[in-house]
Design an enzyme around this catalytic site. Structure first.
Site, PDB file in Angstrom:
ATOM      1  N   GLU A 224       0.836  -1.213   0.000  1.00  0.00           N
ATOM      2  CA  GLU A 224       0.000   0.000   0.000  1.00  0.00           C
ATOM      3  C   GLU A 224       0.867   1.259   0.000  1.00  0.00           C
ATOM      4  O   GLU A 224       0.546   2.251  -0.648  1.00  0.00           O
ATOM      5  CB  GLU A 224      -0.974  -0.011   1.182  1.00  0.00           C
ATOM      6  CG  GLU A 224      -1.888  -1.238   1.265  1.00  0.00           C
ATOM      7  CD  GLU A 224      -2.596  -1.615  -0.031  1.00  0.00           C
ATOM      8  OE1 GLU A 224      -2.794  -0.734  -0.888  1.00  0.00           O
ATOM      9  OE2 GLU A 224      -2.935  -2.805  -0.202  1.00  0.00           O
TER      10      GLU A 224
ATOM     11  N   TYR B 146      -1.446  -8.103 -11.160  1.00  0.00           N
ATOM     12  CA  TYR B 146      -0.482  -7.899 -10.075  1.00  0.00           C
ATOM     13  C   TYR B 146       0.860  -8.557 -10.392  1.00  0.00           C
ATOM     14  O   TYR B 146       1.902  -7.919 -10.366  1.00  0.00           O
ATOM     15  CB  TYR B 146      -1.013  -8.502  -8.767  1.00  0.00           C
ATOM     16  CG  TYR B 146      -2.074  -7.685  -8.083  1.00  0.00           C
ATOM     17  CD1 TYR B 146      -3.369  -7.632  -8.606  1.00  0.00           C
ATOM     18  CD2 TYR B 146      -1.806  -6.975  -6.924  1.00  0.00           C
ATOM     19  CE1 TYR B 146      -4.355  -6.886  -7.979  1.00  0.00           C
ATOM     20  CE2 TYR B 146      -2.798  -6.226  -6.289  1.00  0.00           C
ATOM     21  CZ  TYR B 146      -4.064  -6.187  -6.818  1.00  0.00           C
ATOM     22  OH  TYR B 146      -5.036  -5.443  -6.200  1.00  0.00           O
TER      23      TYR B 146
HETATM   24  N1  BES Z   1      -5.805  -1.077  -4.646  1.00  0.00           N
HETATM   25  C1  BES Z   1      -5.854  -2.406  -4.160  1.00  0.00           C
HETATM   26  C2  BES Z   1      -7.215  -2.830  -3.686  1.00  0.00           C
HETATM   27  C3  BES Z   1      -8.287  -2.813  -4.761  1.00  0.00           C
HETATM   28  C4  BES Z   1      -8.044  -3.304  -6.028  1.00  0.00           C
HETATM   29  C5  BES Z   1      -9.539  -2.324  -4.467  1.00  0.00           C
HETATM   30  C6  BES Z   1      -9.038  -3.272  -7.001  1.00  0.00           C
HETATM   31  C7  BES Z   1     -10.540  -2.284  -5.433  1.00  0.00           C
HETATM   32  C8  BES Z   1     -10.294  -2.762  -6.712  1.00  0.00           C
HETATM   33  C9  BES Z   1      -4.850  -2.621  -3.033  1.00  0.00           C
HETATM   34  O1  BES Z   1      -3.673  -1.892  -3.170  1.00  0.00           O
HETATM   35  C10 BES Z   1      -4.437  -4.063  -3.065  1.00  0.00           C
HETATM   36  O2  BES Z   1      -3.851  -4.452  -4.020  1.00  0.00           O
HETATM   37  N2  BES Z   1      -4.765  -4.821  -2.033  1.00  0.00           N
HETATM   38  C11 BES Z   1      -4.428  -6.217  -1.938  1.00  0.00           C
HETATM   39  C12 BES Z   1      -3.201  -6.425  -1.117  1.00  0.00           C
HETATM   40  C13 BES Z   1      -1.938  -6.674  -1.831  1.00  0.00           C
HETATM   41  C14 BES Z   1      -0.816  -7.042  -0.879  1.00  0.00           C
HETATM   42  C15 BES Z   1      -1.967  -7.575  -3.012  1.00  0.00           C
HETATM   43  C16 BES Z   1      -5.567  -6.908  -1.217  1.00  0.00           C
HETATM   44  O3  BES Z   1      -6.548  -6.226  -0.892  1.00  0.00           O
HETATM   45  O4  BES Z   1      -5.495  -8.090  -0.978  1.00  0.00           O
HETATM   46 ZN    ZN Z   2      -2.510  -2.603  -4.779  1.00  0.00          ZN
END
Ligand code: BES
Ligand code: ZN
Length: 622
Positions: free
Chosen positions: A317, A401
């Site tokens: 984050e 990702y």
């Molecule tokens: N920005 C994302 C969360 C998100 C993505 C919200 C798409 C709505 C739509 C956040 O930065 C994220 O990637 N969170 C991941 C954690 C990460 C360590 C892969 C999660 O929520 O698991």
């Molecule tokens: Zn993210």
């Protein structure tokens, strides 16, 4: 401060209202590409600043008040089109007087266009409105759903939910500064993704008022609010934690390395531009692991493992402070520019703080996820730049990702770390506070790095990475030595060796996840039970490890783990854990389906609307 701006190359019809010119608008060098997830037509008139004056009514589950938008319009523009979804609009007026507004037809995904008449000299619009109880971005929690036993509200804007609580142009390419005054019931505190101007609040009619200001232009999905019984604990000069009182101790412990993470990221990618970096640990229904709201990351409490073993989530984050919040995907089809870059930077922060072997293990876990996604998905779903009819939330996958991060890791190998780091640093500087597309990124790499060199052009395979399915032939394969030892232990156990021979206590989260992920999906009941009792798996406090274990237990219809499954699915509502576990149960015939229905009947009302919708589709579809 009055500043002359250009608007998409043409000069403004009227000077901006001085009162609204709190920060310079971003320089938009190219016309924005059309965003299929927004009704806005920023080429005609666009929002540059949002000023909120809202009161939170927990009894009615409504935010109500006004949003005053600063706008820039092309000469001759007759209207401005905003996004809205479920908002109850009472009136609209401009800086020149009353005006008319009209809602378009409602699209299930995009909501409704809200078109407001404007004319020459209009620089500000005030919309009086309130939200509906079912607003998709907002979760109103009852006292029983929080640690403090007080009511709680939080928002989640990404990807296209901000329009359910703010009438504005909800497209990531349309950056806006904002300020807010929020009135909350006595005893509660409001926090936002902005500078907090009133840490203790101010007396106000009907409760206490908190004021905020965000002077950096941000995409609207990053406007965020939470209200609850919150306390604050600093953990470093620029870093700290908000949480409910009974959680703050554990939260502050887990977040101890934030300042070091911040310095490590700055050393690689340049100055942190947002002032403070605080995190807010939310109640367990928060549907994501984390959300990179500027100055105030929102976090799931499932990352509180008690031993700082899940802090790569914070690294992720925090990394968004560069990739995503500073340079932002202009369209959700390019969300790999946010999430892939961020996963790469997350790995670099993990390496800087916790060493190369930890980073290599995380990379190897991601590699396995990419392979799984490529094996499972139709080829079209394995491209970085998403094409075709897509929902804005399709950008949550191992492709976006992990394949995205692998692209940058491959560039790192081809260019050398020094050269890639120098490029990325200049990329963030040159495109700070601006939108980005896949095409612009590739043009930038060609102009700054490749510079016509045929050897580099061939070795990078830029277009293949960005536009083709699967993995290009130059993809860097990870090698984590620790995982070779894990593989040896898994083989030993599979060959009938005792569970007591597994050096579980000496392993970290990544080794434990790898071990559980690589065991065969079908095990004999006695072997599964032996594993559980030797390693204490049903009782692990590490949510990632628990998730991998419960997935395996469900695949084997292990009744002994059902209390742990029930507990896990009822105490937290993080989509990444909840969705696959219900899916796994539903795949286990009547046995699993009965468990899924029983658990969901108890758990559903505690889940966030986003997760409810997803699990409704899983549990009731069969
Ligand atoms: N920005 C994302 C969360 C998100 C993505 C919200 C798409 C709505 C739509 C956040 O930065 C994220 O990637 N969170 C991941 C954690 C990460 C360590 C892969 C999660 O929520 O698991
Ligand atoms: Zn993210």
């Amino acid at each position: 401060m009055l500043r002359r701006r250009t608007f998409l190359g043409s000069s403004l019809a009227a000077p901006a209202l001085a009162a609204c010119a709190t920060a310079p608008a971003p320089a938009v060098h190219q016309p924005l590409p059309h965003d299929p997830h927004s009704h806005a037509r920023p080429g005609e008139a666009r929002v540059t600043h949002v000023s909120l004056d809202l009161a939170a009514d927990f009894d009615r589950k409504a935010l109500s008040g006004t949003a005053t938008l600063s706008i820039e319009a092309r000469a001759g523009a007759r209207e401005i089109v905003l996004d809205s979804d479920g908002l109850i609009v009472k009136s609209a007026r401009t800086n020149l007087g009353d005006t008319t507004f009209e809602f378009g037809s409602r699209d299930e995904q995009l909501g409704q266009a809200l078109t407001i008449a404007i004319g020459p000299g209009v620089t500000a619009l005030t919309i009086a409105y309130e939200t509906r109880p079912g607003a998709g971005a907002l979760q109103w929690l009852e006292p029983a759903q929080t640690a403090s036993g007080q009511r709680f509200l939080f928002s989640q804007g990404q990807a296209i939910l901000t329009r359910t609580w703010i009438p504005t142009q909800d497209s990531p390419g349309i950056r806006q500064t904002y300020d807010a005054r929020i009135v909350v019931p006595e005893g509660l505190k409001a926090v936002m993704s902005a500078e907090m101007l009133t840490p203790d609040g101010e007396a106000a009619e009907g409760g206490r008022a908190f004021r905020f200001r965000m002077d950096n232009p941000i995409p609207p999905y990053l406007i965020a609010i939470a209200i609850g019984d919150l306390v604050y604990r600093g953990v470093g000069p620029r870093t700290g934690v908000y949480a409910e009182p009974s959680v703050i101790e554990r939260a502050a412990y887990e977040c101890a390395d934030m300042e070091r993470m911040l310095r490590a990221a700055e050393a690689m990618y340049g100055r942190y531009r947002w002032g403070r970096y605080d995190v807010l640990v939310l109640p367990p229904s928060f549907p994501y692991g984390g959300m990179e709201n500027p100055r105030l990351t929102f976090l799931t409490p499932t990352f509180l493992a008690g031993d700082r073993s899940l802090v790569s989530l914070i690294a992720h984050e925090l990394a968004h402070s560069w990739s995503g919040n500073l340079v932002t995907n202009a369209l959700w089809a390019d969300s790999w520019l946010n999430e892939g870059f961020t996963s790469y930077i997350e790995g670099r922060i993990v390496e800087a703080l916790y060493g190369g072997e930890n980073a290599a293990m995380q990379f190897a876990l991601a590699w396995a996820d990419i392979q799984k996604a490529i094996a499972a998905g139709p080829p079209d779903d394995t491209r970085l730049h998403l094409t075709g009819e897509r929902s804005a939330d399709d950008g949550v996958s191992a492709i976006v990702y992990d394949k995205g991060a692998l692209f940058l890791r491959t560039m790192e190998r081809e260019l050398g770390r020094t050269r890639l780091d120098a490029y990325l640093r200049s990329y963030f500087d040159r495109h700070a506070f601006q939108p980005m597309t896949t095409q612009w990124f590739l043009e930038d790499v060609r102009a700054r790095v490749v510079r016509g060199g045929p050897a580099l052009e061939a070795s990078l395979q830029l277009d293949t990475w960005a536009y083709e399915p699967g993995l290009p032939s130059n993809a860097v394969e990870p090698r984590a030595e620790a995982f070779e030892r894990v593989a040896a232990h898994a083989a030993g156990f599979n060959a009938g060796g005792p569970a007591s021979a597994i050096p579980w206590a000496s392993w970290g989260t990544f080794e434990r996840q790898r071990f559980l992920q690589t065991l065969p999906r079908e095990l004999q009941a006695a072997r599964l039970a032996e594993l559980e009792s030797a390693l204490g798996l049903n009782g692990t406090g590490n949510a990632e490890v628990l998730f991998d274990w419960l997935s395996l237990a469900i695949a084997n219809r292990a009744e002994a783990s059902m209390p742990a499954v029930t507990d896990f699915l009822t105490w937290q509502g993080r989509g990444k854990f909840v969705r696959p576990l219900y899916r796994a149960l539903m795949e286990q015939g009547e046995w699993g389906q009965a468990h899924a229905r029983r658990i969901y009947a108890m758990a559903r009302q505690g889940y966030h609307p986003i997760v409810q919708t997803a699990v409704d589709g899983i549990v009731t579809a069969a």
